[in-house]
Scaffold this active site. Structure first.
Site, PDB file in Angstrom:
ATOM      1  N   GLY A   1      54.000 -36.760-110.255  1.00 46.32           N
ATOM      2  CA  GLY A   1      52.904 -36.988-109.317  1.00 46.32           C
ATOM      3  C   GLY A   1      51.600 -37.450-109.925  1.00 46.32           C
ATOM      4  O   GLY A   1      50.536 -37.247-109.342  1.00 46.32           O
TER       5      GLY A   1
ATOM      6  N   ASN B   1      54.755 -49.350-102.482  1.00 49.71           N
ATOM      7  CA  ASN B   1      55.340 -48.677-103.652  1.00 49.71           C
ATOM      8  C   ASN B   1      54.670 -49.214-104.907  1.00 49.71           C
ATOM      9  O   ASN B   1      54.170 -50.341-104.925  1.00 49.71           O
ATOM     10  CB  ASN B   1      56.845 -48.974-103.707  1.00 49.71           C
TER      11      ASN B   1
ATOM     12  N   HIS C   1      55.453 -49.992-108.996  1.00 52.42           N
ATOM     13  CA  HIS C   1      56.600 -50.203-109.882  1.00 52.42           C
ATOM     14  C   HIS C   1      56.082 -50.611-111.272  1.00 52.42           C
ATOM     15  O   HIS C   1      55.176 -51.443-111.372  1.00 52.42           O
ATOM     16  CB  HIS C   1      57.497 -51.301-109.307  1.00 52.42           C
TER      17      HIS C   1
ATOM     18  N   SER D   1      53.076 -53.246-110.650  1.00 54.81           N
ATOM     19  CA  SER D   1      52.911 -53.971-109.383  1.00 54.81           C
ATOM     20  C   SER D   1      52.894 -52.984-108.228  1.00 54.81           C
ATOM     21  O   SER D   1      53.670 -52.030-108.219  1.00 54.81           O
ATOM     22  CB  SER D   1      54.100 -54.917-109.142  1.00 54.81           C
TER      23      SER D   1
ATOM     24  N   ASP E   1      62.714 -52.690-104.968  1.00 59.18           N
ATOM     25  CA  ASP E   1      61.544 -53.291-105.613  1.00 59.18           C
ATOM     26  C   ASP E   1      61.442 -54.789-105.306  1.00 59.18           C
ATOM     27  O   ASP E   1      61.011 -55.577-106.150  1.00 59.18           O
ATOM     28  CB  ASP E   1      61.589 -53.052-107.143  1.00 59.18           C
TER      29      ASP E   1
HETATM   30  C1  GRF Z   1      55.565 -44.267-111.774  1.00 61.68           C
HETATM   31  O1  GRF Z   1      55.494 -44.612-113.133  1.00 61.68           O
HETATM   32  C2  GRF Z   1      55.986 -45.451-110.933  1.00 61.68           C
HETATM   33  O2  GRF Z   1      55.912 -46.644-111.601  1.00 61.68           O
HETATM   34  C3  GRF Z   1      57.407 -45.194-110.572  1.00 61.68           C
HETATM   35  O3  GRF Z   1      57.566 -43.813-110.641  1.00 61.68           O
HETATM   36  C4  GRF Z   1      56.614 -43.233-111.518  1.00 61.68           C
HETATM   37  C5  GRF Z   1      56.059 -42.032-110.849  1.00 61.68           C
HETATM   38  O4  GRF Z   1      55.256 -41.282-111.698  1.00 61.68           O
HETATM   39  N1  GRF Z   1      57.708 -45.779-109.289  1.00 61.68           N
HETATM   40  P1  GRF Z   1      54.363 -40.137-111.101  1.00 61.68           P
HETATM   41  O5  GRF Z   1      55.280 -39.165-110.383  1.00 61.68           O
HETATM   42  O6  GRF Z   1      53.350 -40.752-110.193  1.00 61.68           O
HETATM   43  O7  GRF Z   1      53.747 -39.486-112.308  1.00 61.68           O
END
Ligand code: GRF
Length: 192
Positions: free
Chosen positions: A14, A111, A113, A140, A149
């Site tokens: 998170g 989202n 990514h 992104s 994605d």
């Molecule tokens: C992020 O690095 C994002 O790119 C991917 O999942 C990860 C989540 O990390 N989709 P967090 O839970 O926000 O630390």
């Protein structure tokens, strides 16, 4: 100014959610987190929601591995609508959303990514970039569609790949960029 109502979904630690909630707390992002939901019972993102006093819940995902049970996805829609959510923010949510969510929130699910999409969709995108010998990668924010994605890109941040990078060091640098980019993009929605 009215605040954009957010619903944040995540499966992991998170850190993106924390960055968003910090900016809201500090008055830098005109938004309000209405709900944080996770398909993982002990996900860190739920602890962060509690720390920031944001309503939160564990949503038992059902028997599928990569998506939600249809009845659960219908419940997800209901919870988000009941909370008045205007923008659904995926922050490390590890399941593919299907028609009920996509139809309920058209161009209202985003989202983040860890690559410069359309390059390197899918898991561990930073490893893919390293293995491909990229000199620049990044992150992104994109609209969520039925693919993985694959939705239209809304914003990107570049991150250099250094000569001595390991997957871990590169991933950490990308995550710093993510925590800047995501609140910026959400602010654009709030201003629209
Ligand atoms: C992020 O690095 C994002 O790119 C991917 O999942 C990860 C989540 O990390 N989709 P967090 O839970 O926000 O630390």
């Amino acid at each position: 100014m009215t605040k954009l109502a957010l619903g944040i979904l995540g499966s992991g630690k998170g850190s993106n959610c924390r960055a968003i909630l910090e900016q809201i707390r500090d008055g830098k992002l005109p938004a309000e987190a209405r709900l944080v939901l996770s398909d993982v019972f002990d996900a860190g993102i739920l602890d962060i929601a509690r720390e920031f006093n944001v309503p939160n819940a564990y949503l038992p995902p059902g028997n599928f591995r990569t998506r939600l049970e249809p009845a659960v996805e219908a419940e997800l829609v209901r919870l988000l609508q009941q909370a008045g959510v205007e923008l659904v923010v995926l922050a490390g949510f590890m399941r593919v959303l299907k028609e009920p969510m996509l139809a309920a929130f058209p161009r209202r699910i985003i989202n983040i990514h860890p690559s410069l999409l359309p390059k390197f969709p899918g898991i561990e995108a930073w490893k893919q970039a390293l293995a491909a010998g990229e000199k620049i990668t990044g992150c992104s924010v994109h609209y969520v569609d039925a693919g993985i994605d694959s939705g239209e890109v809304i914003g990107q941040r570049k991150v250099p790949v250094l000569g001595d990078d390991t997957p871990e060091s590169l991933h950490a640098r990308i995550q710093i960029a993510e925590r800047e980019l995501y609140p910026e993009v959400i602010a654009q929605f709030a201003a629209a």
